[in-house]
Write an enzyme that holds these catalytic residues in place. Structure first.
Site: not given
Length: 305
Positions: A12-13, A15, A33, A138
């Site tokens: 899970e990014g 995005y 994604k 990040d």
């Protein structure tokens, strides 16, 4: 999305969900994604378009994960179309690489030349982002993807990136995994610059050397205690305006310690570069571009990059 066959969910990014997938026509493995940015009646929201054009511009660098294409998909669930970003696929990241050297059947330090090469590539990628007016905000080992066969490191998950060409914009606080968070962000400064990424670069550098986080806090308060214990509690002389930042007065006043024992295998040049990435005053922190010319990299064959 008939063009792609989803093979597995890989994470899970920022995005949304990320899938490993196969492009059927070419046999190329890609990362899909699925963005949370749903299109409105007008089509793709401007924020998504900005993000995509930013990613396309940044992915011209070898050291940023390449955005291959953008796919619009009609979503049956709520009738709103979705946006999929198609990236090149890399099967591991720096966190997994460091973990494989720390635990498992064969714990061993990362080879110094490997650390040097990865750090140089990271600085190349960060310098490229900054030159295009983008903060990553990040950076962490999980966001640095590796092509182990070629020894290439690439920056991924620019989902929190914001163009910083608007000077001193008030940014939101909720960013960056704590261990890599810059002190000015932890202290609640809402005005920050490219220097926040360089603080993260320093923490990642130290982690490659130590095989564990330099400042492993689990809250903003704990995180700052770790930083202040090693680097000393900053003063207004060192960092103009620091005493006016949030919660400043609750911290003990510590003297700086010698950083060398924290990174025992690092030579004088490496220690000097690390120190320059971790400077308290963001204006004093070394830039990614300047870091590329640091003596620490003098023994690196730069012709390969």
């Amino acid at each position: 999305m008939e063009k792609y066959e989803k093979l597995e969910k890989v994470g899970e990014g920022t995005y949304g969900k990320v899938y490993k997938a196969l492009e059927k026509s070419t046999g190329q493995v890609v990362a899909l994604k699925k963005t949370r940015l749903e299109m409105d009646e007008e089509g793709v929201p401007p924020t998504a378009l900005r993000e995509v054009s930013l990613l396309q511009m940044l992915s011209q660098s070898l050291y940023v994960v390449r955005l291959l294409s953008v796919e619009h998909v009609d979503c049956a669930k709520n009738g709103k179309p979705l946006l999929y970003l198609v990236f090149e696929y890399l099967d591991t990241d720096l966190k997994k690489f460091i973990d494989s050297h720390r635990k498992g059947p064969n714990p061993r330090p990362l080879p110094p030349q490997q650390i040097q090469s990865f750090l140089f590539q990271l600085c190349k990628g960060v310098s490229h982002c900054h030159a295009h007016g983008v903060l990553h905000r990040d950076l962490k080992p999980q966001n640095l993807l590796l092509d182990k066969d070629k020894g290439v490191l690439k920056i991924a998950d620019l989902g929190l990136a914001r163009a910083f060409t608007v000077p001193l914009k008030s940014y939101t606080h909720e960013i960056v995994t704590l261990s890599y968070r810059a002190p000015e962000v932890l202290l609640g400064s809402s005005h920050y610059s490219t220097a926040v990424d360089m603080s993260s670069v320093g923490c990642i550098f130290a982690e490659m050397v130590r095989r564990q986080a330099l400042f492993p806090g689990d809250s903003e308060f704990q995180q700052l205690l770790h930083i202040f214990r090693l680097l000393g509690t900053p003063s207004d002389e060192q960092w103009p305006g620091v005493s006016s930042l949030r919660d400043w007065h609750v911290y003990p006043q510590w003297e700086p310690q010698n950083s060398a024992p924290a990174v025992p295998s690092l030579g004088p040049d490496g220690l000097d570069l690390l120190t320059k990435t971790l400077k308290y005053d963001p204006a004093d922190r070394i830039s990614a571009k300047a870091a590329l010319d640091h003596p620490y990299f003098d023994t690196l064959d730069k012709s390969q990059f």
